[in-house]
Motif scaffolding. Structure first.
Motif, PDB file in Angstrom:
ATOM      1  N   GLY A   1      73.744 100.957  80.065  1.00 56.50           N
ATOM      2  CA  GLY A   1      73.792  99.499  80.079  1.00 56.50           C
ATOM      3  C   GLY A   1      72.932  98.896  79.956  1.00 56.50           C
ATOM      4  N   THR A   2      72.194  99.131  78.740  1.00 54.69           N
ATOM      5  CA  THR A   2      70.905  98.534  78.018  1.00 54.69           C
ATOM      6  C   THR A   2      71.360  97.776  76.864  1.00 54.69           C
ATOM      7  OG1 THR A   2      69.261 100.356  77.930  1.00 54.69           O
ATOM      8  CG2 THR A   2      68.624  99.687  80.121  1.00 54.69           C
ATOM      9  N   ALA A   3      71.740  98.557  76.503  1.00 55.54           N
ATOM     10  CA  ALA A   3      71.667  98.067  74.629  1.00 55.54           C
ATOM     11  C   ALA A   3      72.493  98.811  74.411  1.00 55.54           C
ATOM     12  CB  ALA A   3      70.750  98.826  73.529  1.00 55.54           C
ATOM     13  N   THR A   4      73.437  97.633  73.393  1.00 54.50           N
ATOM     14  CA  THR A   4      74.452  98.229  72.333  1.00 54.50           C
ATOM     15  C   THR A   4      74.314  99.018  71.217  1.00 54.50           C
ATOM     16  OG1 THR A   4      75.944  96.744  73.231  1.00 54.50           O
ATOM     17  CG2 THR A   4      76.552  98.250  71.601  1.00 54.50           C
TER      18      THR A   4
ATOM     19  N   THR B   1      83.219  98.172  48.079  1.00 50.53           N
ATOM     20  CA  THR B   1      84.226  98.620  47.897  1.00 50.53           C
ATOM     21  C   THR B   1      84.388 100.012  49.347  1.00 50.53           C
ATOM     22  OG1 THR B   1      83.337 101.077  46.930  1.00 50.53           O
ATOM     23  CG2 THR B   1      84.430  99.023  45.139  1.00 50.53           C
ATOM     24  N   SER B   2      83.749 100.140  50.255  1.00 53.29           N
ATOM     25  CA  SER B   2      84.117 100.453  51.580  1.00 53.29           C
ATOM     26  C   SER B   2      83.425  99.929  52.738  1.00 53.29           C
ATOM     27  CB  SER B   2      82.892 102.359  51.189  1.00 53.29           C
ATOM     28  OG  SER B   2      81.748 101.549  51.069  1.00 53.29           O
ATOM     29  N   LEU B   3      83.392  98.814  52.301  1.00 51.72           N
ATOM     30  CA  LEU B   3      82.894  98.131  53.382  1.00 51.72           C
ATOM     31  C   LEU B   3      84.477  97.017  54.150  1.00 51.72           C
ATOM     32  CD1 LEU B   3      79.259  96.063  52.992  1.00 51.72           C
ATOM     33  CD2 LEU B   3      79.865  98.188  54.846  1.00 51.72           C
ATOM     34  N   ALA B   4      84.807  97.229  53.445  1.00 44.08           N
ATOM     35  CA  ALA B   4      86.864  96.491  53.920  1.00 44.08           C
ATOM     36  C   ALA B   4      87.094  97.095  55.554  1.00 44.08           C
ATOM     37  CB  ALA B   4      87.494  96.519  53.442  1.00 44.08           C
ATOM     38  N   PRO B   5      86.993  98.899  55.955  1.00 45.27           N
ATOM     39  CA  PRO B   5      87.767  98.759  56.825  1.00 45.27           C
ATOM     40  C   PRO B   5      86.592  98.377  58.400  1.00 45.27           C
ATOM     41  CG  PRO B   5      87.652 100.740  55.442  1.00 45.27           C
ATOM     42  CD  PRO B   5      87.078  99.428  54.474  1.00 45.27           C
ATOM     43  N   VAL B   6      85.308  98.473  57.829  1.00 37.28           N
ATOM     44  CA  VAL B   6      84.505  98.607  59.381  1.00 37.28           C
ATOM     45  C   VAL B   6      83.923  97.337  59.674  1.00 37.28           C
ATOM     46  CG1 VAL B   6      83.605 100.621  58.702  1.00 37.28           C
ATOM     47  CG2 VAL B   6      82.279  99.311  57.921  1.00 37.28           C
ATOM     48  N   TRP B   7      84.194  96.581  58.616  1.00 36.15           N
ATOM     49  CA  TRP B   7      83.161  95.151  58.189  1.00 36.15           C
ATOM     50  C   TRP B   7      83.633  94.303  59.892  1.00 36.15           C
ATOM     51  CZ3 TRP B   7      80.774  92.728  54.714  1.00 36.15           C
ATOM     52  CH2 TRP B   7      80.030  91.015  54.886  1.00 36.15           C
ATOM     53  N   THR B   8      84.903  93.797  59.912  1.00 38.45           N
ATOM     54  CA  THR B   8      85.494  92.889  61.405  1.00 38.45           C
ATOM     55  C   THR B   8      84.969  93.537  62.517  1.00 38.45           C
ATOM     56  OG1 THR B   8      87.281  92.199  60.057  1.00 38.45           O
ATOM     57  CG2 THR B   8      87.243  92.540  62.319  1.00 38.45           C
ATOM     58  N   ARG B   9      85.182  95.010  62.807  1.00 40.02           N
ATOM     59  CA  ARG B   9      85.087  95.545  64.002  1.00 40.02           C
ATOM     60  C   ARG B   9      82.833  95.913  64.187  1.00 40.02           C
ATOM     61  NH1 ARG B   9      86.245 101.580  63.872  1.00 40.02           N
ATOM     62  NH2 ARG B   9      86.084 100.948  61.279  1.00 40.02           N
ATOM     63  N   SER B  10      82.671  95.520  63.552  1.00 40.33           N
ATOM     64  CA  SER B  10      80.871  95.857  63.763  1.00 40.33           C
ATOM     65  C   SER B  10      81.032  94.694  63.446  1.00 40.33           C
ATOM     66  CB  SER B  10      80.632  96.618  62.071  1.00 40.33           C
ATOM     67  OG  SER B  10      80.881  95.538  61.458  1.00 40.33           O
ATOM     68  N   ILE B  11      81.683  93.260  63.408  1.00 38.56           N
ATOM     69  CA  ILE B  11      81.286  92.388  63.529  1.00 38.56           C
ATOM     70  C   ILE B  11      81.589  92.335  64.812  1.00 38.56           C
ATOM     71  CG2 ILE B  11      81.846  89.666  63.251  1.00 38.56           C
ATOM     72  CD1 ILE B  11      79.738  90.751  60.855  1.00 38.56           C
ATOM     73  N   GLU B  12      82.953  92.015  65.466  1.00 38.72           N
ATOM     74  CA  GLU B  12      82.998  91.546  66.772  1.00 38.72           C
ATOM     75  C   GLU B  12      82.218  92.892  68.332  1.00 38.72           C
ATOM     76  OE1 GLU B  12      86.903  93.173  66.916  1.00 38.72           O
ATOM     77  OE2 GLU B  12      88.014  91.234  66.038  1.00 38.72           O
ATOM     78  N   ALA B  13      81.809  93.965  67.329  1.00 33.76           N
ATOM     79  CA  ALA B  13      80.668  95.154  68.071  1.00 33.76           C
ATOM     80  C   ALA B  13      79.694  94.049  68.442  1.00 33.76           C
ATOM     81  CB  ALA B  13      80.926  96.342  67.674  1.00 33.76           C
ATOM     82  N   ALA B  14      79.274  93.730  67.669  1.00 38.13           N
ATOM     83  CA  ALA B  14      77.625  92.454  67.609  1.00 38.13           C
ATOM     84  C   ALA B  14      78.037  91.385  68.235  1.00 38.13           C
ATOM     85  CB  ALA B  14      77.537  92.186  66.025  1.00 38.13           C
ATOM     86  N   GLN B  15      79.714  90.532  68.034  1.00 39.66           N
ATOM     87  CA  GLN B  15      79.544  89.701  69.690  1.00 39.66           C
ATOM     88  C   GLN B  15      79.655  89.754  70.552  1.00 39.66           C
ATOM     89  OE1 GLN B  15      83.255  87.821  66.576  1.00 39.66           O
ATOM     90  NE2 GLN B  15      81.977  86.767  65.374  1.00 39.66           N
TER      91      GLN B  15
ATOM     92  N   ALA C   1      72.285  91.905  76.231  1.00 40.59           N
ATOM     93  CA  ALA C   1      70.779  91.526  75.552  1.00 40.59           C
ATOM     94  C   ALA C   1      70.638  92.188  74.090  1.00 40.59           C
ATOM     95  CB  ALA C   1      70.138  91.414  76.884  1.00 40.59           C
ATOM     96  N   ALA C   2      71.102  93.579  73.932  1.00 42.52           N
ATOM     97  CA  ALA C   2      70.249  94.361  73.600  1.00 42.52           C
ATOM     98  C   ALA C   2      71.276  95.062  72.064  1.00 42.52           C
ATOM     99  CB  ALA C   2      69.150  94.929  73.948  1.00 42.52           C
ATOM    100  N   LEU C   3      70.539  94.645  70.870  1.00 43.31           N
ATOM    101  CA  LEU C   3      71.627  94.930  70.320  1.00 43.31           C
ATOM    102  C   LEU C   3      70.423  96.478  68.964  1.00 43.31           C
ATOM    103  CD1 LEU C   3      74.416  95.058  68.353  1.00 43.31           C
ATOM    104  CD2 LEU C   3      73.095  93.602  66.576  1.00 43.31           C
ATOM    105  N   VAL C   4      71.458  97.961  68.494  1.00 46.63           N
ATOM    106  CA  VAL C   4      70.164  98.442  67.694  1.00 46.63           C
ATOM    107  C   VAL C   4      71.243  98.785  66.623  1.00 46.63           C
ATOM    108  CG1 VAL C   4      69.161 100.921  67.458  1.00 46.63           C
ATOM    109  CG2 VAL C   4      68.800  99.423  69.920  1.00 46.63           C
ATOM    110  N   ILE C   5      70.889  98.585  65.328  1.00 51.80           N
ATOM    111  CA  ILE C   5      72.118  98.944  64.255  1.00 51.80           C
ATOM    112  C   ILE C   5      71.341 100.171  63.587  1.00 51.80           C
ATOM    113  CG2 ILE C   5      72.535  98.407  62.105  1.00 51.80           C
ATOM    114  CD1 ILE C   5      71.790  95.220  62.910  1.00 51.80           C
ATOM    115  N   ASP C   6      71.927 101.023  63.495  1.00 56.55           N
ATOM    116  CA  ASP C   6      71.433 102.706  63.183  1.00 56.55           C
ATOM    117  C   ASP C   6      71.824 102.477  61.935  1.00 56.55           C
ATOM    118  OD1 ASP C   6      70.853 104.747  63.081  1.00 56.55           O
ATOM    119  OD2 ASP C   6      71.201 106.217  65.191  1.00 56.55           O
TER     120      ASP C   6
END
Length: 362
Positions: free
Chosen positions: A12-15, A26-40, A44-49
């Motif tokens: 309820g408070t953060a993603t 060499t390993s970021l291609a599979p997660v790049w687009t999905r992570s950007i969409e999740a951030a967009q 109100a709050a975003l946590v990058i773990d």
């Protein structure tokens, strides 16, 4: 160590965007687009773990900044190691300076005259600052680059310079002998041609050759590096591009220009002497006229102008390359700009020197 993995947890408070494994190119291609969409779509709050991240390289740091930018707000970092934090900080500073903007963010815009002038002034200001700060950045200079540039700009250009100087000396002698013969003053052709070569034509012709041959090469080489994002990569790694790329090229142009101008002078005098001997004058009379009409001061003035021309051509060539735009035509346009700008500025400087030397009585 495994490839990059992505886990998105929303409450309820953060993603929370959890990135684990190797965050590399060499390993970021599979997660790049999905992570950007999740951030967009985060709230109100975003946590990058990054607790589970094994390795973060420049591409990984770029993804982290892209997540922050996509969220359009302040993100909370978790598990970011000191080395990775330092890399992200350097990349953030480079992108803030506008020197390493992502390719996808570039747009084609029309640049007005005022913006062109501002770009040139900014580049020359950066170069001056790089020269002033050179003692603390000597580690960025490579002697092999300087000697390679000197050989390309000077040694390889000398045959062309000698040929042009010889032909110009012959042409001037033939053309000057026609009107001088009407007054019986053929012998003074030697004085006229030698003085013109030492003070004006020697450095000017050498500058034209340097601008067309070396200035364009500087612009094409640096423009290709800009288009291929190599200059942006150097900036991201904390390397000063002006110190590493501009200063050696300008120094090489300043070093070789006096030698090129002297080559034009000597070859031109030889070509003039060849014509004078055809017209029936002995070598001793020709040498006497050259010594009477010219002196060491005339030759030194020409060599001084040659150094100034070399600095201007080197700076303009590097500026044209480093400020090249994107697209397939950028390199060609940079080379054209370097040649035209180098020749125009050389002529302007020559006119300025003519006025200054006249006022000083030199």
């Amino acid at each position: 160590m495994s490839g990059a993995t992505l886990t998105v947890v929303r409450d309820g408070t953060a993603t929370v965007i959890a990135l684990a494994g190797r965050l590399t190119a060499t390993s970021l291609a599979p997660v790049w687009t999905r992570s950007i969409e999740a951030a967009q779509t985060a709230g109100a709050a975003l946590v990058i773990d990054l607790t589970g991240a094994d390795l973060v390289d420049t591409s990984g740091a770029a993804l982290l900044l892209a997540l922050e930018h996509a969220h359009e707000g302040v993100a909370e970092w978790r598990g970011l190691g000191p080395k990775s934090a330092a890399l992200v900080g350097r990349l953030r500073e480079a992108m803030a300076d506008g020197k390493s903007a992502p390719v996808a963010a570039r747009t084609v815009t029309r640049v007005g005259i005022g913006q062109h002038f501002l770009i040139r002034v900014t580049f020359f200001g950066h170069t001056i600052l790089a020269v002033l700060g050179l003692p603390s950045k000597l580690r960025f200079l490579r002697g092999s680059d300087f000697f390679r540039l000197t050989e390309r700009a000077g040694t390889q250009a000398m045959p062309l310079v000698i040929m042009m100087g010889f032909l110009i000396g012959m042409i001037l002698a033939f053309q000057s002998a026609i009107p001088m013969r009407q007054f019986g003053a053929d012998i003074y052709v030697a004085a006229l041609v030698s003085l013109s070569l030492f003070r004006e034509l020697g450095p000017l012709l050498a500058a034209v050759i340097l601008a067309g041959r070396t200035g364009s090469a500087f612009a094409a080489e640096l423009g290709t590096m800009v288009v291929n994002e190599e200059v942006a990569a150097l900036t991201t790694m904390g390397i000063d591009a002006e110190t590493m790329l501009v200063i050696p090229r300008v120094a090489a142009a300043m070093v070789v220009m006096p030698a090129l101008a002297l080559g034009v002078d000597v070859a031109g005098v030889i070509g003039m002497g060849f014509v004078m001997m055809i017209l029936g004058f002995p070598p001793s009379a020709i040498l006497q006229q050259i010594q009477a009409a010219t002196g060491p001061g005339d030759l030194l003035l020409g060599l001084f102008k040659a150094v100034a021309f070399g600095a201007a051509i080197g700076l303009i060539g590097c500026r044209a390359g480093l400020t090249a735009g994107g697209g397939p035509r950028a390199v060609g346009e940079a080379a054209t700009s370097a040649v035209v700008g180098g020749i125009v500025v050389t002529i302007l400087l020559d006119g300025l020197f003519a006025v200054i030397f006249y006022r000083l009585g030199l």
